[in-house]
Design an enzyme around this catalytic site. Structure first.
Site, PDB file in Angstrom:
ATOM      1  CB  CYS A  34      60.423  10.287  -2.798  1.00 54.43           C
ATOM      2  SG  CYS A  34      59.256   8.925  -3.069  1.00 54.43           S
ATOM      3  CD  GLU A  75      56.898  14.870  -3.165  1.00 52.91           C
ATOM      4  OE1 GLU A  75      56.706  15.477  -2.090  1.00 52.91           O
ATOM      5  OE2 GLU A  75      57.948  14.250  -3.423  1.00 52.91           O
TER       6      GLU A  75
END
Length: 222
Positions: free
Chosen positions: A2, A103
């Site tokens: 992340c 992402e």
């Protein structure tokens, strides 16, 4: 991993939802990047307290604060083993609010960014760890976001996702009387796919210098 997320929810709404006290400056952020100060919630004196932590954990024993750039994430599977995270897991845990995270899907030499959100657009919290580093001119409080295996929806784009905690898990995560590593890591499971949605966003999010509402606008269908 992340490596980028957003938090634009009103701070008073966050305080009500997560039952924490906060005194400080807060502004909506569409493109939160490592190395910056982020809102985090920890247990202090029997209360939940919000404050700012630098994203990128600097272990108390580190000689140089630059190590934090390598510590933006901790893997749920090994967090109880790594020297940088083992002690914070036992006693320095926090919640990191977000209302979306990004992402990238690699396609050849190209990477397409996608934003992941709750289906109802409500905020959520990542499981985090923090530490205090005292070897510089002033103390630095820093944190890391724990990641886990991707759920089915996230796996379409990436094989990892942040560990998102449900309300009951949040209580356990912040409970200072809980220090058993196995009990804590058992909370770090993939978030249910049916609660999430995702969509493609502009490649402008690739640069941490860009910061505006357009970064979270959908551009194409999945």
């Amino acid at each position: 991993m992340c490596g980028r997320f957003s938090l634009i929810t009103d701070v008073y709404a966050l305080m009500r939802q997560y039952q924490f006290e906060f005194e400080g400056e807060y502004e909506a952020r569409y493109n939160i990047a490592p190395g910056t100060d982020i809102l985090a919630i920890a247990s202090y004196g029997g209360k939940r307290v919000g404050g700012e932590l630098r994203w990128g954990l600097i272990p108390f024993w580190a000689d140089n604060e630059k190590i934090g750039y390598k510590m933006i994430n901790a893997r749920a599977e090994t967090v109880h083993e790594k020297a940088s995270f083992r002690q914070p897991l036992k006693s320095k845990r926090c919640l990191i609010p977000a209302d979306g995270y990004f992402e990238w899907k690699r396609e050849g030499k190209m990477k397409r960014p996608f934003r992941f959100v709750n289906k109802d657009n409500s905020p959520f919290v990542f499981a985090g760890l923090y530490d205090r580093w005292d070897k510089g001119e002033r103390p630095i409080f820093s944190c890391t976001i724990i990641t886990t295996a991707a759920n089915e929806k996230t796996a379409e784009i990436h094989d990892r996702m942040p560990a998102i905690l449900t309300p009951g898990q949040q209580d356990i995560w912040l409970d200072p009387t809980v220090s058993d590593s196995m009990a804590l890591t058992s909370l770090l499971k993939p978030y249910p796919s049916e609660k999430m949605d995702f969509y493609e966003v502009s490649t402008l999010v690739n640069s941490a210098r860009n910061e505006d509402r357009g970064l979270i606008a959908p551009i194409n269908s999945k």
